[in-house]
Design a protein around this motif. Sequence first.
Motif, short mmCIF file in Angstrom:
data_model
loop_
_atom_site.label_atom_id
_atom_site.label_comp_id
_atom_site.label_asym_id
_atom_site.label_seq_id
_atom_site.Cartn_x
_atom_site.Cartn_y
_atom_site.Cartn_z
N PRO A 87 0.75 -1.19 0.07
CA PRO A 87 0.08 -0.01 -0.02
C PRO A 87 0.85 1.24 -0.05
O PRO A 87 0.54 2.34 -0.75
N GLN A 88 1.95 1.38 0.84
CA GLN A 88 2.89 2.50 0.71
C GLN A 88 3.35 2.85 -0.62
O GLN A 88 3.38 3.86 -0.99
N ARG A 89 3.74 1.77 -1.25
CA ARG A 89 4.34 2.17 -2.47
C ARG A 89 3.22 2.41 -3.53
O ARG A 89 3.82 3.35 -4.36
N GLU A 90 2.04 2.23 -3.41
CA GLU A 90 1.11 2.55 -4.22
C GLU A 90 0.81 4.15 -3.84
O GLU A 90 0.52 5.15 -4.65
N LEU A 91 0.62 4.52 -2.55
CA LEU A 91 0.26 5.93 -2.01
C LEU A 91 1.40 6.79 -2.51
O LEU A 91 1.08 7.69 -2.94
N VAL A 92 2.52 6.44 -2.29
CA VAL A 92 3.72 7.31 -2.69
C VAL A 92 3.60 7.51 -4.29
O VAL A 92 3.82 8.72 -4.65
N LEU A 93 3.41 6.70 -5.08
CA LEU A 93 3.48 6.71 -6.47
C LEU A 93 2.18 7.69 -6.83
O LEU A 93 2.24 8.73 -7.50
N ALA A 94 0.99 7.46 -5.92
CA ALA A 94 -0.20 8.23 -6.56
C ALA A 94 0.03 9.86 -6.07
O ALA A 94 -0.12 10.57 -6.63
N GLU A 119 13.19 6.33 -3.56
CA GLU A 119 14.49 5.86 -4.04
C GLU A 119 14.24 4.66 -5.09
O GLU A 119 14.72 4.58 -6.26
N LEU A 120 13.51 3.71 -4.66
CA LEU A 120 13.01 2.83 -5.28
C LEU A 120 12.19 2.74 -6.42
O LEU A 120 12.68 2.48 -7.77
N HIS A 121 11.31 3.81 -6.66
CA HIS A 121 10.43 4.24 -7.70
C HIS A 121 11.40 4.73 -8.72
O HIS A 121 11.24 4.72 -9.99
N ASP A 122 12.44 5.60 -8.08
CA ASP A 122 13.15 6.12 -9.04
C ASP A 122 14.38 5.29 -9.75
O ASP A 122 14.42 5.34 -11.21
N GLU A 123 14.84 4.43 -9.13
CA GLU A 123 15.71 3.35 -9.79
C GLU A 123 14.78 2.41 -10.82
O GLU A 123 15.40 2.23 -11.76
N LEU A 124 13.62 2.41 -10.72
CA LEU A 124 12.74 1.41 -11.50
C LEU A 124 12.07 2.56 -12.59
O LEU A 124 11.10 1.86 -13.42
N ASP A 125 12.37 3.68 -12.61
CA ASP A 125 12.01 4.71 -13.41
C ASP A 125 10.53 4.86 -13.46
O ASP A 125 9.85 5.35 -14.48
N LEU A 126 9.81 4.54 -12.58
CA LEU A 126 8.52 5.03 -12.25
C LEU A 126 8.24 6.41 -11.87
O LEU A 126 7.42 7.08 -12.13
N ILE A 127 9.30 6.96 -11.34
CA ILE A 127 9.36 8.22 -11.30
C ILE A 127 10.77 8.83 -11.45
O ILE A 127 11.59 8.05 -11.63
N ARG A 128 10.92 10.21 -11.60
CA ARG A 128 12.28 10.88 -11.76
C ARG A 128 12.53 11.80 -10.82
O ARG A 128 11.43 12.23 -10.03
N HIS A 129 13.72 12.22 -10.53
CA HIS A 129 13.94 13.41 -9.64
C HIS A 129 14.85 14.45 -10.41
O HIS A 129 15.68 14.06 -11.23
N ALA A 130 14.58 15.73 -9.75
CA ALA A 130 15.63 16.67 -10.19
C ALA A 130 15.74 17.76 -9.23
O ALA A 130 15.20 17.65 -7.99
N HIS A 131 16.73 18.63 -9.51
CA HIS A 131 16.93 19.67 -8.22
C HIS A 131 16.52 21.00 -8.89
O HIS A 131 17.12 21.82 -9.44
N LEU A 132 15.20 21.22 -8.35
CA LEU A 132 14.65 22.42 -8.60
C LEU A 132 15.00 23.45 -7.76
O LEU A 132 14.83 24.70 -8.01
N THR A 133 15.50 23.16 -6.86
CA THR A 133 16.06 24.20 -5.88
C THR A 133 17.45 23.77 -5.26
O THR A 133 18.09 22.57 -5.80
N PRO A 162 15.77 17.38 -3.31
CA PRO A 162 15.54 17.21 -4.64
C PRO A 162 13.99 16.86 -4.67
O PRO A 162 13.32 16.74 -3.83
N THR A 163 13.41 17.26 -6.07
CA THR A 163 11.97 16.97 -6.13
C THR A 163 11.67 15.85 -7.09
O THR A 163 12.48 15.71 -8.11
N TYR A 164 10.51 15.34 -6.85
CA TYR A 164 10.26 13.86 -7.67
C TYR A 164 9.15 14.35 -8.63
O TYR A 164 8.22 15.03 -8.07
N HIS A 165 9.04 13.88 -9.71
CA HIS A 165 7.81 13.91 -10.37
C HIS A 165 7.66 12.68 -11.25
O HIS A 165 8.51 11.67 -11.27
N SER A 166 6.35 12.44 -11.54
CA SER A 166 6.12 11.32 -12.61
C SER A 166 6.89 11.05 -13.69
O SER A 166 7.19 12.13 -14.34
N SER A 167 7.04 9.73 -14.20
CA SER A 167 7.96 9.59 -15.40
C SER A 167 6.81 9.26 -16.28
O SER A 167 7.41 8.85 -17.52
#
Lengths: 141, 141
Positions: free
Chosen positions: B22-29, B63-77, B81-86
Amino acid sequence: MGATDDREWQERLRASGHRLTPQRELVLAAVESLGHATPDEVYAEVRTHSDSINLSTVYRTLELHDELDLIRHAHLTDRAPTYHSSRGHEHAHFVCRNCQKVISIGLGEVEQALGELAAKHRFSPDYGHLTVFGTCADCSG
Amino acid sequence: MGATDDREWQERLRASGHRLTPQRELVLAAVESLGHATPDEVYAEVRTHSDSINLSTVYRTLELHDELDLIRHAHLTDRAPTYHSSRGHEHAHFVCRNCQKVISIGLGEVEQALGELAAKHRFSPDYGHLTVFGTCADCSG
DNA sequence: GTATTTGCAAAGTTTTTGCACGTGG
DNA sequence: CCACGTGCAAAAACTTTGCAAATAC
């Protein structure tokens, strides 16, 4: 760096109402000699020459020098910012995620590449702060 | 996001030997609905829906979602780091230093602009991670 | 002389880690 | 079942801050 250059940054300090201290001189010299360095690395470098500096002072001084454009910072890793001299060639960075290699790109090149896109979005990029992450040839083969 | 998309990321989790929680689902959402968010913001967002998550888990999951390319991160400030959907359009960012405005740039545009320069240096940029700091039109006037 | 700067120590912020308990497959 | 994942609490890493002493000018 020559005496002429020294006078220049010293005057910029004065002009902005700041004082010329040994610490400010040491930090600037460390950044120049290290090329790219985190606050911690700058601190370590200064300590090898003299022990008259404190980490807090390094942070405060880096921030000040950055404001005065004596140095610039970029994000070469996902963590700590790295500082580098703004004297000499300003440059952007290509950083390899795999081997951490840093490729410096001349400002002219980047400006030429991104200029049109930036103009289209009415945005003025800070090219000297730009870091492009990716994979270098050695690591993608 | 539709059921088809759900199946896709769930399978990617499984394929990499991870479990669907559930946590992985919630974070992605949360990341999908927030657009761009820091770990803290993701945590806060998840908490509004449910209190069954811990900050550490948010970090681990991002971190996991980022590795799996489910999300991506960038340095906006300069900081977090900020994450966004891939999912959907991958994009690069132009961030205004003055007003913090974020302009999203389509991948195609950036690729077109930087492609040649990158090739010249035999470098493969991670365009979706790219952030260009600078000043927007509203703030440079 | 005096306003600025520094050192020091302490606190703040963000992120990571160890480990026992809980849970998905 | 049992390996993987989570919560919790503690620690680590990094950065900032308050204040008295030192110092540039």
